[in-house]
Design an enzyme around this catalytic site. Structure first.
Site, PDB file in Angstrom:
ATOM      1  N   GLU A   1      -1.414   6.004  -8.005  1.00 35.75           N
ATOM      2  CA  GLU A   1      -1.253   4.914  -7.042  1.00 35.75           C
ATOM      3  C   GLU A   1      -2.119   5.265  -5.855  1.00 35.75           C
ATOM      4  O   GLU A   1      -1.770   6.151  -5.080  1.00 35.75           O
ATOM      5  CB  GLU A   1       0.197   4.796  -6.620  1.00 35.75           C
ATOM      6  CG  GLU A   1       1.085   4.693  -7.821  1.00 35.75           C
ATOM      7  CD  GLU A   1       2.228   3.750  -7.607  1.00 35.75           C
ATOM      8  OE1 GLU A   1       2.311   3.139  -6.548  1.00 35.75           O
ATOM      9  OE2 GLU A   1       3.037   3.653  -8.517  1.00 35.75           O
TER      10      GLU A   1
ATOM     11  N   CYS B   1       1.019   1.606   1.834  1.00 33.36           N
ATOM     12  CA  CYS B   1       0.117   1.301   0.717  1.00 33.36           C
ATOM     13  C   CYS B   1       0.009  -0.205   0.517  1.00 33.36           C
ATOM     14  O   CYS B   1      -0.962  -0.691  -0.034  1.00 33.36           O
ATOM     15  CB  CYS B   1       0.634   1.970  -0.543  1.00 33.36           C
ATOM     16  SG  CYS B   1       2.335   1.595  -0.918  1.00 33.36           S
TER      17      CYS B   1
END
Ligand code: NAP
Length: 682
Positions: free
Chosen positions: A255, A294
């Protein structure tokens, strides 16, 4: 000053030497050190594989789920302890809430997933595949816990949520973990891991912690290990190409950074609720956690004609962002996590400035409340405008991991889709519109480049969880630049730690392996009717062969009267030309109801209720004169937890209802769900 320690091989260990200094992000003072020198990562992995793994694999999904729930309840009861430490990372109360309580919430949600797994240490996936003509050979799939260790390498921005989101799924699956938080904020993770260990809720060896550097940790991975990485794309790419991962075929879930966008629909003009929602959402996504998320909105895609309105309104809202010490009343945005981050974000802003203009905020001129601007890692929200986003492409490539975002104009929805896709793969995007056509066109056009898309309008706004919240039950991950992972979130997250194995054999063998009755397996017709048995006494395969019933025209007439279902095929023999029926056919629901009449053993007993039908198929028409009987077989058992002391101890038993005709052929197959009292009421 504290030496933040590692938890390895069942004890807390301080790294050799001085360790890496750790700082308070608000005042720049050193708060301690973290070091991992001297730790043997290979020994740690071995310990996890030999101690935590076997203990977790002995437990069923239900037991592991209850363990997680207990842990979540415990951590929730002491949540206040974590806030003051979280403030040291520069996080405000809201930011800390996302990290601490969001993380604990994630444990709760994953614990609830136990209900979607069998009461076994392994999972049985899907249904059987028939592989032979006579039904003596079938296939199925089981998913067993991998006998390795989950290695989680995490980013600095959510030291608690980042860890809990990941361990929740590996623990549910029955796999131990080694957690490696980013060093800079590892002191917060350390405090929580201490609480987890002290609680004694997890079996020893199921979690270990590395607070300092973990360079070299991948050198000893083996084929049953699983690595997850959250962090920058550059680190991710280096780790992903580690020869050992390739040699041992170790799954690597990445990720990485993500240039997420939010799109304003053409319909959402100033004065609409959607316009206001857009401004609010973008401002929030820029400033929560000082933009170190994020999922933060990095690109603000706006209809050309609304650019000025957006710039003005967003500027107004951003100017209300009070920056400073999170413990001071009124402060809305804290600092970045450290000086290194400040240097990096500043550098990225300067790079972006080469191709676009700052329209709000400044690297130098901004006010800080309750702290010294030069000592802490503070930065102002910075809003850019890029008037030529198809040619000036830095905004699609450079991630400034702070409160930094760029407005990009579009002319048509097609252009908006193209711009969204220029992020080359993102975790999330949102479109704020009340126009279903715009929403549909955008979602279908942009989805292949996104892990999640939020369509926001006034109707869902009150309950919307927002652009920035990855939900534990939904995919968290994204294609391309975002890392290419989609294994986080819900059941798919748990399955990532399980090995799927196809199993083939006789239905009796597969029944025994899956603990679910498979058609064609041996049946036990001895003993009392299953309705006379308590939950514990019922064995998979226990079968009742019922009396038979010959269906008549009166049955059809009566059922039609009672239900009101007078469909032509049941009622009119002259209407059957061109249909598959040769006579007036009995209602499928009559066959189901009649089956119940045949298999139910009426007197009061352990069966509490029937609460539904999982599947039901009418496989052959039943005409007047045909005789039907039922094979009623215990197919699957699911124990239930007592809600409270007063609750009846019980479980769910699924029964296979196989209705067959004079030729022994199945005319209807259904799975019914009954709730059955346990013998043991404690
Ligand atoms: P980073 O510098 O790439 O570090 C990430 C992690 O990797 C840290 O724990 C780091 O440990 C570790 N690491 C670095 N090199 C390593 C090596 N050779 N061997 C083993 N471990 C190694 O990223 P970051 O600065 O912490 O995080 C910011 C980035 O994360 C941003 O780009 C952001 O977009 C991304 N992010 C993505 C998501 C998502 O879900 N997609 C979520 C959060 C953040 P040390 O601290 O000890 O160096």
């Amino acid at each position: 000053m504290r030496n933040y320690e590692n938890y390895a091989l069942g004890k807390w260990i301080k790294g050799d030497g001085e360790g890496i200094p750790l700082f308070n992000a608000i005042n720049g003072e050193q708060i301690g050190t973290a070091g991992s020198k001297g730790l043997d990562f290979s020994d740690m992995m071995d310990y996890a594989r030999k101690t935590g793994g076997p203990a977790l694999r002995k437990m069923t999904f239900q037991e592991r789920g209850l363990m997680l729930k207990k842990l979540a309840l415990y951590l929730h009861s002491i949540k206040k302890k974590f806030y003051p430490i979280s403030f040291l990372t520069g996080a405000t109360k809201v930011d800390s809430w996302i990290d601490i309580e969001g993380g604990i919430g994630n444990l709760f949600t994953n614990a609830s997933l136990r209900r979607q797994f069998p009461d076994l240490p392994y999972h049985v996936e899907g249904s059987a595949a028939p592989l032979s003509k006579n039904g003596t050979f079938i296939g199925h799939h089981i998913m067993v816990p991998k006998q390795g260790v989950a290695i989680h390498i995490n980013a600095f921005n959510f030291p608690i949520w980042g860890m809990l989101e990941k361990i929740a799924v590996n623990l549910m699956a029955g796999v131990p973990a080694i957690v490696k938080p980013a060093t800079i904020t590892s002191y917060l993770t350390e405090v929580m891991v201490r609480e987890i260990i002290d609680s004694g809720i997890l079996p020893e060896g199921s979690i270990q912690l590395i607070c300092g550097s973990a360079r070299g940790i991948l050198d000893d991975v083996t084929s049953e290990d699983i690595v997850t990485f959250t962090g920058s794309a550059s680190t991710g790419q280096i780790l992903k190409s580690h020869p050992k991962l390739i040699e041992e075929a170790v799954p690597f879930n990445m990720e990485a950074d993500s240039l997420n966008c939010s799109v304003l629909g053409e319909d959402a003009i100033p004065g609409t609720a959607e316009f206001d929602l857009f401004i609010k959402e973008v401002q929030r996504e820029m400033t929560v956690k000082a933009g170190q998320k994020c999922t933060a909105v990095r690109r603000i895609i706006v209809p050309e004609k609304l650019v000025e309105d957006v710039q003005i309104e967003l500027g107004k809202r951003l100017s209300k962002t009070i920056i400073g010490d999170p413990t001071v009343e009124g402060v809305r945005m804290g600092s970045l996590a450290g000086k290194e981050q400040l240097t990096e974000v500043t550098e990225k802003v300067k790079q972006l400035e080469q191709s676009q203009d700052i329209v709000f905020g400044s690297l130098e001129k901004f006010k800080v409340v309750g702290a010294d601007k030069n000592k802490g890692s503070f930065i102002s929200p910075i809003l850019f405008l890029n008037n030529d986003p198809f040619n000036k492409v830095d905004c699609h490539n450079i991630e400034a991991f702070g409160p930094v975002s760029t407005i990009l104009p579009y002319k048509t929805i097609d252009e908006a889709i193209k711009l969204a896709r220029m992020g080359k793969g993102s975790l999330v995007c949102s479109i704020i519109t009340n126009d279903m056509k715009i929403a549909e066109e955008f979602v279908v056009g942009a989805a292949s480049m996104h892990g999640r898309i939020l369509v926001l309008n006034e109707a869902c706004s009150k309950e919307s969880t927002g652009h920035g919240s990855p939900m534990p039950l939904l995919t968290h991950g994204g294609p391309g630049r975002a890392g290419g992972g989609e294994e986080m979130g819900g059941i798919r997250g748990i399955k990532h730690y399980l090995q799927r194995t196809a199993i083939q054999g006789h239905p009796t063998t597969i029944t025994n392996l899956t603990k679910q009755y498979q058609v064609g397996a041996e049946q036990n017709t001895e003993g009392p009717h299953t309705f006379r048995k308590h939950f514990e006494e019922i064995e998979i395969g226990d079968t009742v062969i019922t009396d038979k019933h010959t269906v008549t025209l009166d049955d059809i007439e009566n059922f039609a009267e009672l239900s009101g279902d007078k469909f032509y095929a049941h009622m009119d023999e002259n209407s059957l030309d061109g249909t598959i029926f040769t006579e007036r056919v009995a209602h499928g629901y009559f066959i189901m109801s009649k089956a119940a009449g045949l298999f139910v053993d009426p007197p009061k007993g352990p069966v509490l209720l029937n609460y539904g039908i999982d599947e039901c198929r009418f496989t052959k028409p039943v005409y007047p004169g045909m005789t039907v009987g039922v094979r009623f077989t215990a197919k699957e058992k699911i124990s239930q937890e007592k809600r409270d002391e007063e609750d009846i101890a019980k479980g769910i038993v699924k029964f296979l209802v196989d209705v067959y005709d004079d030729e022994g052929e199945t005319v209807m197959l259904a799975t019914i769900l009954t709730m059955i009292r346990k013998l043991d009421q404690s």
